[in-house]
Every structure is written in C-alpha cells, then in structure tokens.
Design a protein around this motif. Structure first.
Motif, PDB file in Angstrom:
ATOM      1  N   TRP A  65      -2.578 -11.004  12.604  1.00  0.00           N
ATOM      2  CA  TRP A  65      -1.284 -10.326  12.568  1.00  0.00           C
ATOM      3  C   TRP A  65      -1.332  -9.301  11.396  1.00  0.00           C
ATOM      4  CZ3 TRP A  65       1.910  -9.091  16.061  1.00  0.00           C
ATOM      5  CH2 TRP A  65       2.048 -10.096  17.202  1.00  0.00           C
ATOM      6  N   LEU A  66      -1.017  -8.187  10.996  1.00  0.00           N
ATOM      7  CA  LEU A  66      -1.011  -7.337  10.078  1.00  0.00           C
ATOM      8  C   LEU A  66       0.239  -6.828   9.716  1.00  0.00           C
ATOM      9  CD1 LEU A  66      -3.950  -5.028  10.759  1.00  0.00           C
ATOM     10  CD2 LEU A  66      -3.868  -7.196   9.127  1.00  0.00           C
ATOM     11  N   TRP A  67       0.938  -6.701   8.627  1.00  0.00           N
ATOM     12  CA  TRP A  67       2.109  -6.068   8.330  1.00  0.00           C
ATOM     13  C   TRP A  67       1.992  -4.761   7.909  1.00  0.00           C
ATOM     14  CZ3 TRP A  67       6.989  -8.050   8.803  1.00  0.00           C
ATOM     15  CH2 TRP A  67       7.003  -9.528   9.061  1.00  0.00           C
ATOM     16  N   CYS A  68       2.575  -3.905   8.870  1.00  0.00           N
ATOM     17  CA  CYS A  68       2.253  -2.202   8.721  1.00  0.00           C
ATOM     18  C   CYS A  68       3.463  -1.594   8.410  1.00  0.00           C
ATOM     19  CB  CYS A  68       1.893  -1.685  10.007  1.00  0.00           C
ATOM     20  SG  CYS A  68       0.219  -2.775  10.791  1.00  0.00           S
ATOM     21  N   ALA A  69       3.194  -0.370   7.755  1.00  0.00           N
ATOM     22  CA  ALA A  69       4.232   0.404   7.283  1.00  0.00           C
ATOM     23  C   ALA A  69       3.755   2.058   7.349  1.00  0.00           C
ATOM     24  CB  ALA A  69       4.916  -0.004   5.848  1.00  0.00           C
ATOM     25  N   TYR A  70       4.931   2.805   7.500  1.00  0.00           N
ATOM     26  CA  TYR A  70       4.762   4.023   7.503  1.00  0.00           C
ATOM     27  C   TYR A  70       5.674   4.857   6.461  1.00  0.00           C
ATOM     28  CZ  TYR A  70       4.368   9.166   8.648  1.00  0.00           C
ATOM     29  OH  TYR A  70       4.308  10.335   8.536  1.00  0.00           O
ATOM     30  N   HIS A  71       5.341   5.676   5.414  1.00  0.00           N
ATOM     31  CA  HIS A  71       6.199   6.265   4.476  1.00  0.00           C
ATOM     32  C   HIS A  71       6.317   7.722   4.947  1.00  0.00           C
ATOM     33  CE1 HIS A  71       8.019   7.461   0.806  1.00  0.00           C
ATOM     34  NE2 HIS A  71       8.369   6.302   1.038  1.00  0.00           N
ATOM     35  N   PRO A  72       7.181   8.239   5.698  1.00  0.00           N
ATOM     36  CA  PRO A  72       6.945   9.488   6.098  1.00  0.00           C
ATOM     37  C   PRO A  72       7.094  10.562   4.832  1.00  0.00           C
ATOM     38  CG  PRO A  72       9.151   8.839   6.548  1.00  0.00           C
ATOM     39  CD  PRO A  72       8.445   7.746   6.092  1.00  0.00           C
ATOM     40  N   LEU A  73       7.653  10.489   3.710  1.00  0.00           N
ATOM     41  CA  LEU A  73       7.687  11.293   2.759  1.00  0.00           C
ATOM     42  C   LEU A  73       6.346  11.638   2.008  1.00  0.00           C
ATOM     43  CD1 LEU A  73      11.117  10.441   0.949  1.00  0.00           C
ATOM     44  CD2 LEU A  73      10.590  12.295   2.461  1.00  0.00           C
ATOM     45  N   THR A  74       5.677  10.513   2.075  1.00  0.00           N
ATOM     46  CA  THR A  74       4.161  10.771   1.438  1.00  0.00           C
ATOM     47  C   THR A  74       3.047  10.577   2.549  1.00  0.00           C
ATOM     48  OG1 THR A  74       3.866   8.312   1.351  1.00  0.00           O
ATOM     49  CG2 THR A  74       4.800   9.399  -0.384  1.00  0.00           C
ATOM     50  N   ASP A  75       3.326  10.742   3.831  1.00  0.00           N
ATOM     51  CA  ASP A  75       2.612  10.422   4.978  1.00  0.00           C
ATOM     52  C   ASP A  75       1.581   9.309   4.861  1.00  0.00           C
ATOM     53  OD1 ASP A  75       1.862  11.338   7.662  1.00  0.00           O
ATOM     54  OD2 ASP A  75       0.476  12.689   6.984  1.00  0.00           O
ATOM     55  N   GLN A  76       1.949   8.332   4.431  1.00  0.00           N
ATOM     56  CA  GLN A  76       1.061   7.265   4.058  1.00  0.00           C
ATOM     57  C   GLN A  76       1.304   6.142   4.988  1.00  0.00           C
ATOM     58  OE1 GLN A  76       1.123   5.517   0.096  1.00  0.00           O
ATOM     59  NE2 GLN A  76      -0.845   4.803   0.209  1.00  0.00           N
ATOM     60  N   GLU A  77       0.261   5.715   5.665  1.00  0.00           N
ATOM     61  CA  GLU A  77       0.415   4.378   6.447  1.00  0.00           C
ATOM     62  C   GLU A  77      -0.641   3.269   5.987  1.00  0.00           C
ATOM     63  OE1 GLU A  77      -0.511   2.983  11.206  1.00  0.00           O
ATOM     64  OE2 GLU A  77       0.091   5.153  10.702  1.00  0.00           O
ATOM     65  N   VAL A  78       0.042   2.080   5.836  1.00  0.00           N
ATOM     66  CA  VAL A  78      -0.774   0.960   5.398  1.00  0.00           C
ATOM     67  C   VAL A  78      -0.649  -0.333   6.106  1.00  0.00           C
ATOM     68  CG1 VAL A  78      -0.492   1.773   2.712  1.00  0.00           C
ATOM     69  CG2 VAL A  78       1.337   0.326   4.034  1.00  0.00           C
ATOM     70  N   ALA A  79      -1.478  -1.124   5.956  1.00  0.00           N
ATOM     71  CA  ALA A  79      -1.558  -2.560   6.588  1.00  0.00           C
ATOM     72  C   ALA A  79      -1.782  -3.596   5.769  1.00  0.00           C
ATOM     73  CB  ALA A  79      -2.477  -2.188   7.722  1.00  0.00           C
ATOM     74  N   PHE A  80      -1.180  -4.547   5.634  1.00  0.00           N
ATOM     75  CA  PHE A  80      -1.366  -5.618   4.772  1.00  0.00           C
ATOM     76  C   PHE A  80      -1.420  -7.024   5.725  1.00  0.00           C
ATOM     77  CE2 PHE A  80       0.398  -2.629   2.061  1.00  0.00           C
ATOM     78  CZ  PHE A  80      -0.150  -2.539   0.831  1.00  0.00           C
ATOM     79  N   PRO A  81      -2.241  -8.014   5.254  1.00  0.00           N
ATOM     80  CA  PRO A  81      -2.471  -9.186   6.103  1.00  0.00           C
ATOM     81  C   PRO A  81      -1.125 -10.092   5.682  1.00  0.00           C
ATOM     82  CG  PRO A  81      -4.000  -9.264   4.136  1.00  0.00           C
ATOM     83  CD  PRO A  81      -3.479  -7.735   4.115  1.00  0.00           C
ATOM     84  N   THR A  82      -0.234  -9.864   4.672  1.00  0.00           N
ATOM     85  CA  THR A  82       0.672 -10.906   4.549  1.00  0.00           C
ATOM     86  C   THR A  82       1.996  -9.959   4.303  1.00  0.00           C
ATOM     87  OG1 THR A  82       0.488 -10.679   1.927  1.00  0.00           O
ATOM     88  CG2 THR A  82      -0.736 -12.491   2.971  1.00  0.00           C
ATOM     89  N   GLU A  83       3.026 -10.579   4.333  1.00  0.00           N
ATOM     90  CA  GLU A  83       4.428  -9.884   4.110  1.00  0.00           C
ATOM     91  C   GLU A  83       4.712  -9.614   2.736  1.00  0.00           C
ATOM     92  OE1 GLU A  83       9.176 -10.716   5.452  1.00  0.00           O
ATOM     93  OE2 GLU A  83       7.550 -12.129   5.880  1.00  0.00           O
ATOM     94  N   GLU A  84       4.370 -10.579   2.120  1.00  0.00           N
ATOM     95  CA  GLU A  84       4.630 -10.474   0.477  1.00  0.00           C
ATOM     96  C   GLU A  84       3.842  -9.441  -0.098  1.00  0.00           C
ATOM     97  OE1 GLU A  84       5.936 -11.120  -3.014  1.00  0.00           O
ATOM     98  OE2 GLU A  84       6.557 -12.227  -1.477  1.00  0.00           O
ATOM     99  N   GLN A  85       2.395  -9.148   0.205  1.00  0.00           N
ATOM    100  CA  GLN A  85       1.960  -7.743   0.004  1.00  0.00           C
ATOM    101  C   GLN A  85       2.648  -6.537   0.395  1.00  0.00           C
ATOM    102  OE1 GLN A  85      -1.995  -8.770   1.691  1.00  0.00           O
ATOM    103  NE2 GLN A  85      -2.891  -9.082  -0.390  1.00  0.00           N
ATOM    104  N   LEU A  86       3.150  -6.490   1.538  1.00  0.00           N
ATOM    105  CA  LEU A  86       3.810  -5.387   1.986  1.00  0.00           C
ATOM    106  C   LEU A  86       4.980  -5.037   1.219  1.00  0.00           C
ATOM    107  CD1 LEU A  86       4.334  -2.870   3.991  1.00  0.00           C
ATOM    108  CD2 LEU A  86       5.229  -4.515   5.600  1.00  0.00           C
TER     109      LEU A  86
END
Length: 107
Positions: A65-86
């Motif tokens: 499982w990966l915790w993913c996020a997308y920030h539309p203002l910076t157009d950056q998508e990230v994925a982290f292995p832990t919720e804490e890192q996200l």
C-alpha cells in the motif's frame, strides 16, 4: 376499411374535439431562465479549477500500500510507503520542493 369508417363517424359525432398530446410543451420565460441559470451553475462548477490537495491509497506492483497525494497548485504528485511520511510532506511546505522518500517503492 369498415372499422376505419366506423371510428371516423364516431369521432365526427363527438361533441368535444379530440386533442393530440403535444410532445413539446411551451415553457414560461421564468422556467427557461431558471433552467439556463441551473445549466450555467453546473458548467461553472464543472470547469472551476479545484485547488484542494487530493489524497488516496493505491498498491504498487508488489502489492504494498502507498499513500499518494496530488497538489494541484504545484502540479506535484507524490507517493510514500507510510501515512506518517505523507503527513510530514503535507504539513511541511518546504518538503514539497524536495522529492519524496521512495523507500520500498517500485520505479
């Protein structure tokens, strides 16, 4: 033919004229205005940019499982292995400029 002429005679004898239902019903100006306003509101919401951070979970090729996020203002998508890192990435705007930690992620 005989049934047809009987029906024609019965219709001709009826006291009230037969009205066919209209497929297109006229609308009042206020109905048309409210429909146009509703359409305009729907279209403006559809095309309005969403500036909210989006977060979701997905699995990598290994099934982790990966915790993913997308920030539309910076157009950056990230994925982290832990919720804490996200969470750290979200709470620390400076970390958004750096690449996320890719521990345990497939490239």
């Amino acid at each position: 033919m005989r049934n047809e002429s009987l029906l024609t005679r019965q219709l001709a004898r009826s006291a009230t004229p037969v009205e066919m239902p209209s497929v297109i019903t006229p609308c009042s100006t206020s109905d048309q205005t409210s429909r146009l306003q509703s359409l305009w509101q729907w279209m403006s919401l559809w095309f309005q940019p969403n500036h909210e951070l989006r977060v979701w979970q997905e699995r990598d090729r290994r099934g982790n499982w990966l915790w993913c996020a997308y920030h539309p203002l910076t157009d950056q998508e990230v994925a982290f292995p832990t919720e804490e890192q996200l969470r750290q990435w979200i709470e620390n705007p400076i970390s958004r400029d750096r690449e996320p930690l890719h521990q345990g992620l497939d490239d």
